[in-house]
Design a protein around this motif. Structure first.
Motif, PDB file in Angstrom:
ATOM      1  N   ARG A 132       0.797  -1.217   0.000  1.00  0.00           N
ATOM      2  CA  ARG A 132       0.000   0.000   0.000  1.00  0.00           C
ATOM      3  C   ARG A 132       0.834   1.274   0.000  1.00  0.00           C
ATOM      4  O   ARG A 132       0.414   2.289  -0.568  1.00  0.00           O
ATOM      5  N   VAL A 133       2.005   1.240   0.631  1.00  0.00           N
ATOM      6  CA  VAL A 133       2.795   2.465   0.806  1.00  0.00           C
ATOM      7  C   VAL A 133       3.790   2.696  -0.334  1.00  0.00           C
ATOM      8  O   VAL A 133       3.979   3.829  -0.788  1.00  0.00           O
ATOM      9  N   PHE A 134       4.408   1.649  -0.827  1.00  0.00           N
ATOM     10  CA  PHE A 134       5.465   1.778  -1.831  1.00  0.00           C
ATOM     11  C   PHE A 134       4.846   1.776  -3.235  1.00  0.00           C
ATOM     12  O   PHE A 134       5.024   0.847  -4.010  1.00  0.00           O
ATOM     13  N   ILE A 135       4.139   2.840  -3.551  1.00  0.00           N
ATOM     14  CA  ILE A 135       3.369   2.891  -4.792  1.00  0.00           C
ATOM     15  C   ILE A 135       4.054   3.739  -5.849  1.00  0.00           C
ATOM     16  O   ILE A 135       4.946   4.544  -5.559  1.00  0.00           O
ATOM     17  N   THR A 136       3.603   3.540  -7.072  1.00  0.00           N
ATOM     18  CA  THR A 136       4.138   4.310  -8.182  1.00  0.00           C
ATOM     19  C   THR A 136       3.857   5.796  -7.959  1.00  0.00           C
ATOM     20  O   THR A 136       2.829   6.176  -7.401  1.00  0.00           O
ATOM     21  N   GLY A 137       4.799   6.607  -8.373  1.00  0.00           N
ATOM     22  CA  GLY A 137       4.699   8.040  -8.163  1.00  0.00           C
ATOM     23  C   GLY A 137       5.386   8.488  -6.890  1.00  0.00           C
ATOM     24  O   GLY A 137       5.804   9.638  -6.773  1.00  0.00           O
ATOM     25  N   TRP A 138       5.526   7.569  -5.946  1.00  0.00           N
ATOM     26  CA  TRP A 138       6.245   7.892  -4.705  1.00  0.00           C
ATOM     27  C   TRP A 138       7.501   7.037  -4.563  1.00  0.00           C
ATOM     28  O   TRP A 138       8.588   7.557  -4.407  1.00  0.00           O
ATOM     29  N   ALA A 139       7.373   5.713  -4.631  1.00  0.00           N
ATOM     30  CA  ALA A 139       8.525   4.825  -4.482  1.00  0.00           C
ATOM     31  C   ALA A 139       9.279   4.635  -5.795  1.00  0.00           C
ATOM     32  O   ALA A 139      10.480   4.364  -5.809  1.00  0.00           O
ATOM     33  N   GLU A 144       8.734   5.425 -10.433  1.00  0.00           N
ATOM     34  CA  GLU A 144       7.907   5.875 -11.548  1.00  0.00           C
ATOM     35  C   GLU A 144       8.191   4.987 -12.745  1.00  0.00           C
ATOM     36  O   GLU A 144       9.220   4.308 -12.794  1.00  0.00           O
ATOM     37  N   LEU A 145       7.288   5.005 -13.696  1.00  0.00           N
ATOM     38  CA  LEU A 145       7.512   4.283 -14.944  1.00  0.00           C
ATOM     39  C   LEU A 145       7.834   5.310 -16.021  1.00  0.00           C
ATOM     40  O   LEU A 145       7.025   6.181 -16.324  1.00  0.00           O
ATOM     41  N   GLY A 146       9.041   5.205 -16.573  1.00  0.00           N
ATOM     42  CA  GLY A 146       9.478   6.137 -17.593  1.00  0.00           C
ATOM     43  C   GLY A 146       9.171   5.628 -18.986  1.00  0.00           C
ATOM     44  O   GLY A 146       8.250   4.822 -19.193  1.00  0.00           O
ATOM     45  N   GLU A 147       9.951   6.092 -19.938  1.00  0.00           N
ATOM     46  CA  GLU A 147       9.756   5.672 -21.321  1.00  0.00           C
ATOM     47  C   GLU A 147       9.925   4.166 -21.453  1.00  0.00           C
ATOM     48  O   GLU A 147      10.776   3.567 -20.807  1.00  0.00           O
ATOM     49  N   ASN A 148       9.093   3.582 -22.303  1.00  0.00           N
ATOM     50  CA  ASN A 148       9.107   2.133 -22.536  1.00  0.00           C
ATOM     51  C   ASN A 148       8.910   1.345 -21.235  1.00  0.00           C
ATOM     52  O   ASN A 148       9.463   0.254 -21.076  1.00  0.00           O
ATOM     53  N   ASP A 149       8.138   1.944 -20.307  1.00  0.00           N
ATOM     54  CA  ASP A 149       7.847   1.308 -19.013  1.00  0.00           C
ATOM     55  C   ASP A 149       9.103   1.009 -18.196  1.00  0.00           C
ATOM     56  O   ASP A 149       9.123   0.092 -17.366  1.00  0.00           O
ATOM     57  N   ARG A 150      10.138   1.800 -18.423  1.00  0.00           N
ATOM     58  CA  ARG A 150      11.370   1.624 -17.634  1.00  0.00           C
ATOM     59  C   ARG A 150      11.121   2.123 -16.214  1.00  0.00           C
ATOM     60  O   ARG A 150      10.586   3.203 -15.993  1.00  0.00           O
TER      61      ARG A 150
END
Length: 199
Positions: free
Chosen positions: A100-107, A109-115
């Motif tokens: 719940r805590v270590f979510i995308t945008g905080w822990a 991010e997904l960059g280009e090509n889902d990196r």
């Protein structure tokens, strides 16, 4: 070097809580600012809800309980997970906290090509697991490697968190072994937290 200690055990008289308390006392004696999150006693809800799923996908507002945990971690330079080993891994409560805590945008991010772009490079992660089994038993069944793969690589590395100490308390049902393991593990983690790290 503010440090957050996180426990996940329902029994306040457990070896897990004793280890967390002794680590806190040792770090504070060294001048370290310490916060302790006793997830069970604080009533943290580990269930990953539909709102959590929407938040993970960027379509909802992060809940106040999750924001509070993220704020605790944002203030820290070190986090120490102190927990009993259940079925060769962490308890569901601690896993749910991570979910719940270590979510995308905080822990991360997904960059280009889902990196994956890790975002927690400021936070060194330490493990202080309490296990009823010996080191030989862990090694014989391959659990040491799977434990490291799941937690250290799967969580810490994924989020860019430098790995700190990993100090097991082994054979926790044996009073003499547990006492010796407790002292050694607390000393190892405390040294890792208080030793200056290079840039």
């Amino acid at each position: 070097m503010p440090t957050l200690i996180v426990t996940a055990h329902p029994d306040q008289d457990s070896l897990t809580h004793t280890a967390a308390q002794q680590l806190r006392e040792r770090l504070e004696a060294e001048g370290v600012e310490v916060d302790v999150a006793h997830l069970a006693q604080e009533g943290f809800d580990p269930r990953f809800s539909a709102n959590d799923r929407a938040d993970y996908k960027g379509g909802s507002i992060t809940g106040p309980d999750v924001l509070a945990e993220q704020a605790r971690l944002d203030r820290a330079t070190d986090v120490v997970l102190v927990f009993p080993v259940f079925w060769w891994s962490m308890p569901a409560l601690l896993k749910g906290w991570i979910d719940r805590v270590f979510i995308t945008g905080w822990a991360f991010e997904l960059g280009e090509n889902d990196r994956v772009v890790p975002k927690l490079g400021h936070l060194t992660a330490h493990l202080l697991p309490v296990s009823g089994f010996s080191e030989a038993s862990f090694a014989r069944h391959g659990y040491e490697e799977s434990f490291s793969t799941q937690i250290e690589h799967g969580v810490f590395d994924y989020c860019g968190m430098p790995r700190g100490a990993k100090a097991f308390i082994r054979e926790s049902e044996d009073p003499d072994a547990a006492r010796a393991g407790l002292e050694a593990a607390v000393a190892q983690v405390a040294a890792a937290v208080t030793t200056p790290r290079g840039d």
